[in-house]
Design a protein around this motif. Sequence first.
Motif, PDB file in Angstrom:
ATOM      1  N   CYS A 110       0.875  -1.178   0.000  1.00  0.00           N
ATOM      2  CA  CYS A 110       0.000   0.000   0.000  1.00  0.00           C
ATOM      3  C   CYS A 110       0.915   1.232   0.000  1.00  0.00           C
ATOM      4  O   CYS A 110       2.136   1.126   0.202  1.00  0.00           O
ATOM      5  N   LYS A 111       0.349   2.380  -0.210  1.00  0.00           N
ATOM      6  CA  LYS A 111       1.141   3.614  -0.305  1.00  0.00           C
ATOM      7  C   LYS A 111       1.955   3.853   0.978  1.00  0.00           C
ATOM      8  O   LYS A 111       3.138   4.179   0.917  1.00  0.00           O
ATOM      9  N   HIS A 114       4.772   1.324   1.274  1.00  0.00           N
ATOM     10  CA  HIS A 114       5.764   1.612   0.231  1.00  0.00           C
ATOM     11  C   HIS A 114       6.657   2.764   0.678  1.00  0.00           C
ATOM     12  O   HIS A 114       7.874   2.698   0.547  1.00  0.00           O
TER      13      HIS A 114
END
Length: 119
Positions: A110-111, A114
């Motif tokens: 996921c963002k 990451h």
Amino acid sequence: GLWEELEKPALSDIPIYRKEVDDIGEVDDSVVNQALICQETGRLFNVTQNELAFLKKHSIPLPRYYPDIRTMKRATKLLRMYKGMGTCYFCSKDIAIHNRELLRYKKIACKECHLKQVV
């Protein structure tokens, strides 16, 4: 574009190959001295002796589209985005995933994960 306006078809005086056959074995070598017509643009193009030999060796029918059109069709397939759902490799949060099967990603984050893991 401007480069297309400058390009003059060099095949206009060549006879047109009008047979539509799917079996390349039915195509004789005279096709290299004739023009094919693109089914999408109507533009004339030809097949070289080397291309014909390759097509015959691999049992590929004569092309029905101008080379640039064939390239655009291939690129469109490669660049198309496929959206699916998956889970973040690190935190198991549900996330949207694009092109996972095509690009064979194994670890999708996921963002937030990451940014923690990579940046």
